[in-house]
Design a protein around this motif. Structure first.
Motif, PDB file in Angstrom:
ATOM      1  N   ALA A   1      31.324  12.228   6.122  1.00 37.00           N
ATOM      2  CA  ALA A   1      31.495  12.315   7.567  1.00 37.00           C
ATOM      3  C   ALA A   1      30.142  12.183   8.266  1.00 37.00           C
ATOM      4  O   ALA A   1      29.094  12.243   7.629  1.00 37.00           O
ATOM      5  N   PRO A   2      30.137  11.992   9.603  1.00 31.64           N
ATOM      6  CA  PRO A   2      28.881  11.842  10.333  1.00 31.64           C
ATOM      7  C   PRO A   2      27.900  12.997  10.139  1.00 31.64           C
ATOM      8  O   PRO A   2      26.690  12.788  10.212  1.00 31.64           O
ATOM      9  N   ASP A   3      28.401  14.210   9.897  1.00 24.69           N
ATOM     10  CA  ASP A   3      27.497  15.342   9.696  1.00 24.69           C
ATOM     11  C   ASP A   3      27.099  15.519   8.240  1.00 24.69           C
ATOM     12  O   ASP A   3      26.446  16.496   7.873  1.00 24.69           O
ATOM     13  N   GLY A   4      27.489  14.561   7.397  1.00 24.84           N
ATOM     14  CA  GLY A   4      27.106  14.598   5.994  1.00 24.84           C
ATOM     15  C   GLY A   4      28.083  15.322   5.090  1.00 24.84           C
ATOM     16  O   GLY A   4      27.905  15.328   3.864  1.00 24.84           O
ATOM     17  N   THR A   5      29.122  15.944   5.655  1.00 24.15           N
ATOM     18  CA  THR A   5      30.098  16.630   4.825  1.00 24.15           C
ATOM     19  C   THR A   5      31.059  15.624   4.203  1.00 24.15           C
ATOM     20  O   THR A   5      31.165  14.481   4.629  1.00 24.15           O
ATOM     21  N   GLN A   6      31.789  16.082   3.210  1.00 19.86           N
ATOM     22  CA  GLN A   6      32.656  15.185   2.462  1.00 19.86           C
ATOM     23  C   GLN A   6      33.820  14.684   3.302  1.00 19.86           C
ATOM     24  O   GLN A   6      34.274  15.349   4.226  1.00 19.86           O
ATOM     25  N   GLY A   7      34.286  13.488   2.982  1.00 14.44           N
ATOM     26  CA  GLY A   7      35.443  12.940   3.656  1.00 14.44           C
ATOM     27  C   GLY A   7      36.686  13.751   3.359  1.00 14.44           C
ATOM     28  O   GLY A   7      36.815  14.339   2.282  1.00 14.44           O
ATOM     29  N   ASN A   8      37.616  13.777   4.310  1.00 16.27           N
ATOM     30  CA  ASN A   8      38.829  14.578   4.136  1.00 16.27           C
ATOM     31  C   ASN A   8      40.004  13.736   3.634  1.00 16.27           C
ATOM     32  O   ASN A   8      41.160  14.104   3.799  1.00 16.27           O
ATOM     33  N   GLY A   9      39.703  12.587   3.013  1.00 16.16           N
ATOM     34  CA  GLY A   9      40.716  11.726   2.418  1.00 16.16           C
ATOM     35  C   GLY A   9      40.127  10.960   1.263  1.00 16.16           C
ATOM     36  O   GLY A   9      38.952  11.143   0.910  1.00 16.16           O
ATOM     37  N   SER A  10      40.911  10.098   0.668  1.00 20.60           N
ATOM     38  CA  SER A  10      40.464   9.318  -0.479  1.00 20.60           C
ATOM     39  C   SER A  10      39.738   8.061  -0.036  1.00 20.60           C
ATOM     40  O   SER A  10      40.140   7.383   0.910  1.00 20.60           O
ATOM     41  N   SER A  11      38.668   7.733  -0.752  1.00 22.87           N
ATOM     42  CA  SER A  11      37.898   6.515  -0.507  1.00 22.87           C
ATOM     43  C   SER A  11      37.758   5.755  -1.815  1.00 22.87           C
ATOM     44  O   SER A  11      37.543   6.349  -2.877  1.00 22.87           O
ATOM     45  N   THR A  12      37.867   4.422  -1.726  1.00 20.82           N
ATOM     46  CA  THR A  12      37.896   3.636  -2.962  1.00 20.82           C
ATOM     47  C   THR A  12      37.606   2.173  -2.678  1.00 20.82           C
ATOM     48  O   THR A  12      37.214   1.801  -1.574  1.00 20.82           O
ATOM     49  N   THR A  13      37.781   1.327  -3.699  1.00 21.95           N
ATOM     50  CA  THR A  13      37.683  -0.144  -3.657  1.00 21.95           C
ATOM     51  C   THR A  13      36.435  -0.618  -2.930  1.00 21.95           C
ATOM     52  O   THR A  13      36.494  -1.232  -1.874  1.00 21.95           O
ATOM     53  N   ALA A  14      35.263  -0.319  -3.503  1.00 24.85           N
ATOM     54  CA  ALA A  14      33.996  -0.615  -2.847  1.00 24.85           C
ATOM     55  C   ALA A  14      33.331  -1.865  -3.419  1.00 24.85           C
ATOM     56  O   ALA A  14      33.521  -2.236  -4.577  1.00 24.85           O
ATOM     57  N   SER A  15      32.519  -2.535  -2.571  1.00 28.50           N
ATOM     58  CA  SER A  15      31.664  -3.645  -3.005  1.00 28.50           C
ATOM     59  C   SER A  15      30.316  -3.508  -2.315  1.00 28.50           C
ATOM     60  O   SER A  15      30.223  -2.939  -1.223  1.00 28.50           O
ATOM     61  N   ILE A  16      29.252  -4.041  -2.957  1.00 29.64           N
ATOM     62  CA  ILE A  16      27.897  -3.868  -2.464  1.00 29.64           C
ATOM     63  C   ILE A  16      27.223  -5.222  -2.328  1.00 29.64           C
ATOM     64  O   ILE A  16      27.533  -6.167  -3.079  1.00 29.64           O
ATOM     65  N   THR A  17      26.323  -5.365  -1.370  1.00 28.04           N
ATOM     66  CA  THR A  17      25.603  -6.622  -1.188  1.00 28.04           C
ATOM     67  C   THR A  17      24.492  -6.746  -2.226  1.00 28.04           C
ATOM     68  O   THR A  17      24.067  -5.746  -2.819  1.00 28.04           O
ATOM     69  N   PRO A  18      23.981  -7.960  -2.465  1.00 22.85           N
ATOM     70  CA  PRO A  18      22.913  -8.141  -3.450  1.00 22.85           C
ATOM     71  C   PRO A  18      21.694  -7.263  -3.197  1.00 22.85           C
ATOM     72  O   PRO A  18      21.059  -6.791  -4.140  1.00 22.85           O
ATOM     73  N   SER A  19      21.349  -7.026  -1.936  1.00 29.17           N
ATOM     74  CA  SER A  19      20.195  -6.193  -1.620  1.00 29.17           C
ATOM     75  C   SER A  19      20.464  -4.708  -1.814  1.00 29.17           C
ATOM     76  O   SER A  19      19.529  -3.897  -1.854  1.00 29.17           O
ATOM     77  N   GLY A  20      21.735  -4.343  -1.904  1.00 31.45           N
ATOM     78  CA  GLY A  20      22.117  -2.943  -1.998  1.00 31.45           C
ATOM     79  C   GLY A  20      22.183  -2.239  -0.667  1.00 31.45           C
ATOM     80  O   GLY A  20      22.488  -1.047  -0.613  1.00 31.45           O
ATOM     81  N   ARG A  21      21.945  -2.965   0.415  1.00 36.09           N
ATOM     82  CA  ARG A  21      21.903  -2.320   1.728  1.00 36.09           C
ATOM     83  C   ARG A  21      23.284  -1.980   2.268  1.00 36.09           C
ATOM     84  O   ARG A  21      23.478  -0.909   2.849  1.00 36.09           O
ATOM     85  N   HIS A  22      24.250  -2.882   2.097  1.00 32.13           N
ATOM     86  CA  HIS A  22      25.567  -2.683   2.688  1.00 32.13           C
ATOM     87  C   HIS A  22      26.615  -2.423   1.608  1.00 32.13           C
ATOM     88  O   HIS A  22      26.621  -3.094   0.566  1.00 32.13           O
ATOM     89  N   VAL A  23      27.505  -1.481   1.883  1.00 36.21           N
ATOM     90  CA  VAL A  23      28.621  -1.174   0.994  1.00 36.21           C
ATOM     91  C   VAL A  23      29.899  -1.192   1.818  1.00 36.21           C
ATOM     92  O   VAL A  23      30.003  -0.510   2.847  1.00 36.21           O
ATOM     93  N   ALA A  24      30.870  -1.975   1.394  1.00 40.85           N
ATOM     94  CA  ALA A  24      32.184  -2.010   2.030  1.00 40.85           C
ATOM     95  C   ALA A  24      33.159  -1.221   1.167  1.00 40.85           C
ATOM     96  O   ALA A  24      33.127  -1.319  -0.061  1.00 40.85           O
ATOM     97  N   PHE A  25      34.023  -0.448   1.806  1.00 43.35           N
ATOM     98  CA  PHE A  25      35.006   0.324   1.059  1.00 43.35           C
ATOM     99  C   PHE A  25      36.191   0.635   1.958  1.00 43.35           C
ATOM    100  O   PHE A  25      36.146   0.415   3.173  1.00 43.35           O
ATOM    101  N   THR A  26      37.259   1.156   1.379  1.00 42.48           N
ATOM    102  CA  THR A  26      38.406   1.608   2.154  1.00 42.48           C
ATOM    103  C   THR A  26      38.513   3.122   2.048  1.00 42.48           C
ATOM    104  O   THR A  26      38.086   3.727   1.059  1.00 42.48           O
ATOM    105  N   SER A  27      39.090   3.724   3.071  1.00 41.70           N
ATOM    106  CA  SER A  27      39.228   5.171   3.053  1.00 41.70           C
ATOM    107  C   SER A  27      40.399   5.602   3.919  1.00 41.70           C
ATOM    108  O   SER A  27      40.680   4.997   4.964  1.00 41.70           O
ATOM    109  N   SER A  28      41.064   6.671   3.485  1.00 47.13           N
ATOM    110  CA  SER A  28      42.118   7.297   4.289  1.00 47.13           C
ATOM    111  C   SER A  28      41.601   8.525   5.017  1.00 47.13           C
ATOM    112  O   SER A  28      42.359   9.207   5.704  1.00 47.13           O
TER     113      SER A  28
END
Length: 372
Positions: free
Chosen positions: A56-83
């Motif tokens: 979450a924005p305050d650094g606490t854990q998400g209150n749902g499931s997050s998965t199916t992630a991909s990362i850019t070659p530089s490692g800067r950006h990560v795309a994922f899905t979350s409920s």
């Protein structure tokens, strides 16, 4: 090459839909995410840390499931899905939504209010995110431009389309088009140029079994599999030439990934993984492992134990030195585009509660293992 999305097969021909759809993107500034203490890989010599990024924005854990992630070659950006509904303002339901995390700025942006059918894919420069979604009774591929918040619909004027793969700059998109003409069902693999609107056909197959195209970052090569014959092929688009089956005529194989530079093709045959070198037309065997992803240079292979298809432990191998670095000893899974250039960052998902401190949400979270 930035990944493939899973296909949801639809069996009825529908009319073409051309309505443009607005994108709703929400940005949240994230402070430092939960990070485990540095550790040395048990099988290698690199120091590593692991970070949970589905927070979450305050650094606490998400209150749902997050998965199916991909990362850019530089490692800067990560795309994922979350409920999760607390990753940013405006979340209104617990349905899966696509997100893009900028590791450099610490921002997480909700890409849209649509529910992806499978993994989301980010282009090599982090400028575009693509995913498949249910549209009426069909499946469509949607590409979001992150800088403008505008959407580009893939040209899917036939039946359904899915399994998209990006070029590094997001200009070219390889995808599978499903056709149904007078009761005849077949598929084509096409590369679409979003700037000019032109299309190049990579392959035609008289069946609907998964093809899983994977495109190089410069859009020069597309690797794909023929799900019916269990063969893997490589198409050189400028030269309009085909290589394959690269595993040989008598071996059943399935494609894992084409490296971003187009130099290596990873495929699985039986209980072994093979890394095909395009220049020499030879394959390097990696026995008794299931290849999951390869880094953009084709040197670092992410793998799981042979015979596993779901959650398992994950290991990163340097194919030049033969050394292994442990990504996760806990049950974890990853998809293609999970490894940054040089194997410095690996993104994965896990329900394990002891990867980082204070993980008590009882849900799947997205993590990045950093090697240095």
């Amino acid at each position: 090459m930035r990944g493939t999305t899973n296909r949801s097969t639809t069996r009825r021909l529908r009319t073409v839909l051309s309505a443009a759809i607005a994108v709703c993107a929400v940005t949240a500034v994230l402070p430092a995410a939960a990070t485990a203490a540095p550790a040395t890989g048990a099988a290698g010599s690199l120091t590593s840390t692991v970070e949970r990024i589905s927070v979450a924005p305050d650094g606490t854990q998400g209150n749902g499931s997050s998965t199916t992630a991909s990362i850019t070659p530089s490692g800067r950006h990560v795309a994922f899905t979350s409920s999760a509904t607390n990753l940013g303002s405006g979340a209104s339901s617990a349905a899966n939504r696509p997100y893009l995390r900028d590791q450099q700025t610490g921002q997480t942006k909700r890409v849209s209010d649509y529910t992806p059918l499978g993994p989301v894919t980010v282009s090599g420069d982090g400028g575009y995110v693509t995913y498949a979604l249910q549209w009426m009774r069909n499946v469509r591929v949607r590409m979001e431009q992150m800088s403008s918040g505008s959407a580009i619909a893939a040209n899917c004027s036939a039946w359904s389309c899915n399994q998209s793969s990006f070029s590094a700059d997001g200009r070219y998109l390889a995808l599978v088009i499903l056709h149904n003409q007078r009761g005849s069902e077949y598929q084509t693999i096409e590369v679409q140029d979003s700037r000019t609107g032109t299309t190049q056909v990579v392959s035609n197959m008289p069946h609907l079994i998964e093809s899983r195209p994977s495109m190089s970052g410069d859009a020069r090569y597309v690797a794909f599999q023929d799900g019916e014959s269990k063969d893997v092929f490589l198409r050189n688009l400028p030269g309009n030439s085909m290589v394959g089956p690269i595993e040989g005529p008598s071996v059943a194989a399935s494609l894992v990934q084409l490296s971003d530079d187009g130099s290596k093709v990873v495929y699985v045959a039986g209980s072994d993984t093979y890394v095909y070198d395009v220049a020499s037309a030879t394959s390097q065997p990696v026995p008794n492992v299931r290849g999951v992803a390869i880094d953009p240079t084709g040197r670092h292979l992410l793998y799981a134990p042979a015979g596993t298809t779901g959650a398992s432990s994950l290991t990163l191998r340097d194919l030049q030195t033969g050394t292994d670095e442990i990504v996760s000893t806990q049950p974890a899974s990853a998809g293609t585009n999970a490894v940054s250039t040089g194997g410095h960052d690996v993104v994965f998902q896990s329900t394990a509660a002891d990867i980082v401190p204070d993980d008590t949400n009882g849900a799947s979270d997205v993590f990045v293992r950093h090697f240095s």
